[in-house]
Motif scaffolding. Structure first.
Motif, PDB file in Angstrom:
ATOM      1  N   ILE A 367     -10.094  -5.697   0.542  1.00 41.17           N
ATOM      2  CA  ILE A 367      -9.332  -4.576   1.122  1.00 41.17           C
ATOM      3  C   ILE A 367      -9.892  -3.276   0.562  1.00 41.17           C
ATOM      4  CG2 ILE A 367      -7.075  -3.460   1.279  1.00 41.17           C
ATOM      5  CD1 ILE A 367      -5.808  -6.224   1.055  1.00 41.17           C
ATOM      6  N   LYS A 368     -10.379  -2.427   1.442  1.00 44.17           N
ATOM      7  CA  LYS A 368     -10.951  -1.151   1.011  1.00 44.17           C
ATOM      8  C   LYS A 368      -9.832  -0.198   0.611  1.00 44.17           C
ATOM      9  CE  LYS A 368     -13.861   2.706   2.518  1.00 44.17           C
ATOM     10  NZ  LYS A 368     -14.481   2.826   1.189  1.00 44.17           N
ATOM     11  N   PRO A 369      -9.895   0.386  -0.584  1.00 42.53           N
ATOM     12  CA  PRO A 369      -8.849   1.323  -1.016  1.00 42.53           C
ATOM     13  C   PRO A 369      -8.803   2.555  -0.120  1.00 42.53           C
ATOM     14  CG  PRO A 369     -10.194   0.617  -2.885  1.00 42.53           C
ATOM     15  CD  PRO A 369     -10.896   0.149  -1.645  1.00 42.53           C
ATOM     16  N   SER A 370      -7.615   3.108   0.017  1.00 35.52           N
ATOM     17  CA  SER A 370      -7.409   4.329   0.810  1.00 35.52           C
ATOM     18  C   SER A 370      -6.943   5.454  -0.118  1.00 35.52           C
ATOM     19  CB  SER A 370      -6.365   4.081   1.896  1.00 35.52           C
ATOM     20  OG  SER A 370      -5.101   3.802   1.314  1.00 35.52           O
ATOM     21  N   ILE A 371      -6.635   6.593   0.464  1.00 28.79           N
ATOM     22  CA  ILE A 371      -6.185   7.755  -0.309  1.00 28.79           C
ATOM     23  C   ILE A 371      -4.969   7.405  -1.159  1.00 28.79           C
ATOM     24  CG2 ILE A 371      -5.094  10.026  -0.088  1.00 28.79           C
ATOM     25  CD1 ILE A 371      -6.996  10.545   2.260  1.00 28.79           C
ATOM     26  N   GLU A 372      -4.033   6.617  -0.590  1.00 29.85           N
ATOM     27  CA  GLU A 372      -2.817   6.261  -1.316  1.00 29.85           C
ATOM     28  C   GLU A 372      -3.139   5.488  -2.599  1.00 29.85           C
ATOM     29  OE1 GLU A 372      -3.240   5.841   1.903  1.00 29.85           O
ATOM     30  OE2 GLU A 372      -1.719   7.150   2.791  1.00 29.85           O
ATOM     31  N   HIS A 373      -4.112   4.585  -2.525  1.00 29.60           N
ATOM     32  CA  HIS A 373      -4.478   3.799  -3.710  1.00 29.60           C
ATOM     33  C   HIS A 373      -5.184   4.674  -4.743  1.00 29.60           C
ATOM     34  CE1 HIS A 373      -4.515   0.859  -0.274  1.00 29.60           C
ATOM     35  NE2 HIS A 373      -3.610   0.328  -1.063  1.00 29.60           N
ATOM     36  N   TYR A 374      -6.084   5.542  -4.281  1.00 28.52           N
ATOM     37  CA  TYR A 374      -6.764   6.450  -5.203  1.00 28.52           C
ATOM     38  C   TYR A 374      -5.756   7.362  -5.902  1.00 28.52           C
ATOM     39  CZ  TYR A 374     -11.079   5.084  -2.762  1.00 28.52           C
ATOM     40  OH  TYR A 374     -12.128   4.383  -2.217  1.00 28.52           O
ATOM     41  N   CYS A 375      -4.770   7.816  -5.135  1.00 28.57           N
ATOM     42  CA  CYS A 375      -3.745   8.712  -5.700  1.00 28.57           C
ATOM     43  C   CYS A 375      -2.930   7.988  -6.776  1.00 28.57           C
ATOM     44  CB  CYS A 375      -2.835   9.217  -4.584  1.00 28.57           C
ATOM     45  SG  CYS A 375      -1.804  10.605  -5.050  1.00 28.57           S
ATOM     46  N   CYS A 376      -2.610   6.709  -6.520  1.00 28.42           N
ATOM     47  CA  CYS A 376      -1.869   5.914  -7.512  1.00 28.42           C
ATOM     48  C   CYS A 376      -2.655   5.811  -8.816  1.00 28.42           C
ATOM     49  CB  CYS A 376      -1.599   4.514  -6.968  1.00 28.42           C
ATOM     50  SG  CYS A 376      -0.280   4.414  -5.751  1.00 28.42           S
ATOM     51  N   VAL A 377      -3.960   5.544  -8.704  1.00 32.83           N
ATOM     52  CA  VAL A 377      -4.795   5.386  -9.905  1.00 32.83           C
ATOM     53  C   VAL A 377      -4.903   6.703 -10.658  1.00 32.83           C
ATOM     54  CG1 VAL A 377      -7.105   4.838 -10.753  1.00 32.83           C
ATOM     55  CG2 VAL A 377      -6.086   3.456  -8.940  1.00 32.83           C
ATOM     56  N   ALA A 378      -5.148   7.801  -9.924  1.00 32.76           N
ATOM     57  CA  ALA A 378      -5.262   9.122 -10.561  1.00 32.76           C
ATOM     58  C   ALA A 378      -3.965   9.490 -11.274  1.00 32.76           C
ATOM     59  CB  ALA A 378      -5.620  10.173  -9.517  1.00 32.76           C
ATOM     60  N   ASP A 379      -2.839   9.257 -10.625  1.00 24.62           N
ATOM     61  CA  ASP A 379      -1.539   9.584 -11.215  1.00 24.62           C
ATOM     62  C   ASP A 379      -1.241   8.678 -12.403  1.00 24.62           C
ATOM     63  OD1 ASP A 379       0.786  11.317 -10.954  1.00 24.62           O
ATOM     64  OD2 ASP A 379       1.898   9.489 -10.523  1.00 24.62           O
ATOM     65  N   MET A 380      -1.649   7.412 -12.300  1.00 21.94           N
ATOM     66  CA  MET A 380      -1.409   6.439 -13.368  1.00 21.94           C
ATOM     67  C   MET A 380      -2.149   6.847 -14.641  1.00 21.94           C
ATOM     68  SD  MET A 380      -1.848   2.321 -13.019  1.00 21.94           S
ATOM     69  CE  MET A 380      -3.491   2.486 -12.312  1.00 21.94           C
ATOM     70  N   LEU A 381      -3.407   7.267 -14.483  1.00 25.73           N
ATOM     71  CA  LEU A 381      -4.180   7.719 -15.640  1.00 25.73           C
ATOM     72  C   LEU A 381      -3.638   9.029 -16.200  1.00 25.73           C
ATOM     73  CD1 LEU A 381      -7.759   6.948 -14.259  1.00 25.73           C
ATOM     74  CD2 LEU A 381      -6.676   5.816 -16.209  1.00 25.73           C
TER      75      LEU A 381
END
Length: 534
Positions: A367-381
């Motif tokens: 499953i290719k990550p989308s903006i929502e997944h990238y945003c989750c990772v950025a916010d998580m860090l």
């Protein structure tokens, strides 16, 4: 193959295989037999079995009949192999109207709505008439795309051709409601539908109200439905329950739950999932958990909903345990599942676990990550103070990371963890990206950063820009349900009928906290500065 009508697809496939292995009579595998076994494979959704059966058909019938190929397209579509389904369609030497409707419906059901519309245009060029099946797919595509123009064109075509089919009114109501024209849906419901409206029509209008945030109207319509002696079904309950979530009404959610138990609907997977979501959003996570555990059937949506519930309540460990259980049960996670589990890790500070899951998306689950997944990772860090790492992660995304949501998350982390210089860089990038979107929140964050640094000239400059551009941050709202009444509050709210008593109690609590030794942290906040100057 008499097992198929009795809903025994696995047994039907076994009988077919046994017959092939012990075949003595020539001509055993006729068209009816093939259609039956193709339908059985469609139901069990076994990809390898579908491919083996397709190969068998090609060997047995080199010039396969259209009806068989149409069934194979349906089989691949239900196995989520829409590309393979289209390849079958594309290689057909001859097609009929069913072939076109099959592939168009398959595209819509798999989320390829724009491609489906292009196929409809091609279908017309090939001189095939649009019938009720095509129209149903067109309405679904228009609803999914929230495209009223396509929906109106299709509606006009129906009127011109005098086409009528069962359920047409509910499709029209749903399409107009999802496209933002709830008034048109109401007119169709009130004037164009017959007096004896069926369940589907009532359900479409109730869902239309909840989708447009008209929750009180949805509840009133449900009452009217009961008055008219039309019994709500599982679709009705799943449609009305989001109104409970939006209103924060625990009491109403429990009433719907009781109704579902009395009418043996609580075991329906859609009702159970909607109840789980409603209880969680009303703050009753234990109720949500009980409903989920008691569900006899669970799918990816129900698992994803419960994972999201745990995340929203800060129960990251439970969310991870449930995610593992989902994988062990053989249910495949989708893109929304990964948003749910990454959000749960984010809210609970489970960064390493979240990063491992993010890496597994493409490597394991394709499953290719989308903006929502990238945003989750950025916010998580960023949430745990790994701001530089979050910034480097987003920079490394290149064009995929050019999203205001992602950079906005980085900006919030910069402000929260004191990375003011980096925050200024990120804020300027955001302001350049959002010049046309008129988003006030990032201006507020930038001004707060300047205020923390004591750069008052820059604070005044940003505030001036906001006023000149007419930007104002949207007011946040909180609510609590007491004795069946939902009480809503905004900052400095004096509209509540008991505002004097509430303020008195707040002042008393503040004094008690001070006496107990609590010392508030006084930090500058532009929201308060702006409020005081209005």
């Amino acid at each position: 193959m008499m097992l198929l009508p009795n809903n025994c697809p696995v047994e039907a496939i076994d009988v077919f295989v046994q017959a092939l292995e012990s075949e003595e009579e020539e001509g055993f595998c006729d068209d009816v037999t093939l259609l039956s076994v193709i339908t059985a494979v469609s139901q069990v959704q076994q990809i390898k079995l579908a491919e083996q059966l397709h190969a068998f058909v090609l060997k047995s019938l080199p010039a396969s009949l259209i009806i068989i190929l149409n069934a194979i397209m349906v089989m691949y579509s239900r196995c989520n192999l829409i590309n393979t389904s289209f390849k079958v369609f594309d290689k057909m030497l001859e097609r009929d109207a069913v072939s076109w409707n099959t592939i168009i419906s398959a595209f819509v059901q798999n989320g390829f709505n724009e491609e489906a519309l292009m196929l409809v245009c091609e279908m017309q060029k090939q001189k095939f008439l649009i019938d009720s099946v095509t129209v149903t797919a067109l309405f679904s595509a228009a609803s999914n795309l929230r495209n009223m123009y396509i929906g109106r064109q299709t509606h006009a075509y129906l009127i011109r051709r005098g086409i009528q089919f069962e359920g047409m009114e509910s499709y029209l109501i749903d399409m107009y409601a999802k496209s933002g024209s709830i008034r048109t849906s109401e007119l169709l419901f009130e004037h164009n539908c017959p007096s004896n409206k069926d369940q589907a029509t009532w359900n479409a209008m109730i869902a239309g109200y909840t989708q447009n945030g008209l929750n009180e109207k949805a509840i009133l319509l449900l009452n009217e439905m009961l008055v008219q002696k039309v019994l709500p079904n599982a679709v009705t309950l799943a449609s009305i329950l989001p109104a409970c979530s939006s209103m924060g009404s625990m009491g109403f959610a429990r009433q719907i739950h009781g109704f579902s138990i009395r009418h043996f609907l609580e075991k329906n997977v859609y009702v159970g999932t909607a109840l789980t979501d409603s209880y969680s959003k009303c703050g009753a996570i234990s109720y949500a958990e009980n409903v989920f555990v008691r569900m006899p059937e669970k799918n990816s949506v129900s698992y994803t909903t419960m994972i999201m519930c745990y995340g929203q309540h800060g129960m990251g460990k439970r969310a991870l345990t449930l995610y593992d259980s989902m994988l062990r049960s053989g249910i495949k996670p989708d893109a929304i599942t990964f948003v749910a589990i990454l959000s749960a890790c984010n809210y609970s500070g489970l960064v390493d676990e979240g990063l491992q899951i993010f890496e597994s998306m493409e490597k394991v689950h394709k499953i290719k990550p989308s903006i929502e997944h990238y945003c989750c990772v950025a916010d998580m860090l960023g949430r745990v103070g790994r701001v530089i790492e979050a910034y480097e992660f987003v920079k490394g995304l290149g064009e995929d990371g050019n999203s205001m949501e992602i950079w906005g998350s980085i900006l919030g982390s910069c402000k929260n963890h004191g990375h003011f210089e980096l925050g200024k860089v990120v804020a300027k990038k955001l302001l350049n990206m959002g010049r046309e979107k008129r988003m006030a929140g990032y201006h507020v964050l930038l001004s707060n950063i300047y205020a923390e640094e004591g750069e008052w000239e820059n604070v005044d400059r940003v505030r001036k820009q906001m006023k000149e551009n007419g930007l104002q941050k949207e007011t946040g709202c909180s609510w609590v349900e007491i004795a069946g009444f939902v009480n809503c509050f905004v900052s400095r709210d004096e509209k509540h009928p008991q505002s004097d008593e509430i303020c008195y109690m707040l002042d008393k609590l503040t004094m008690d906290m001070k006496d107990a030794g609590y010392k508030p942290l006084y930090g500058l906040n532009l929201n308060m500065i702006l409020d005081s100057n209005e």
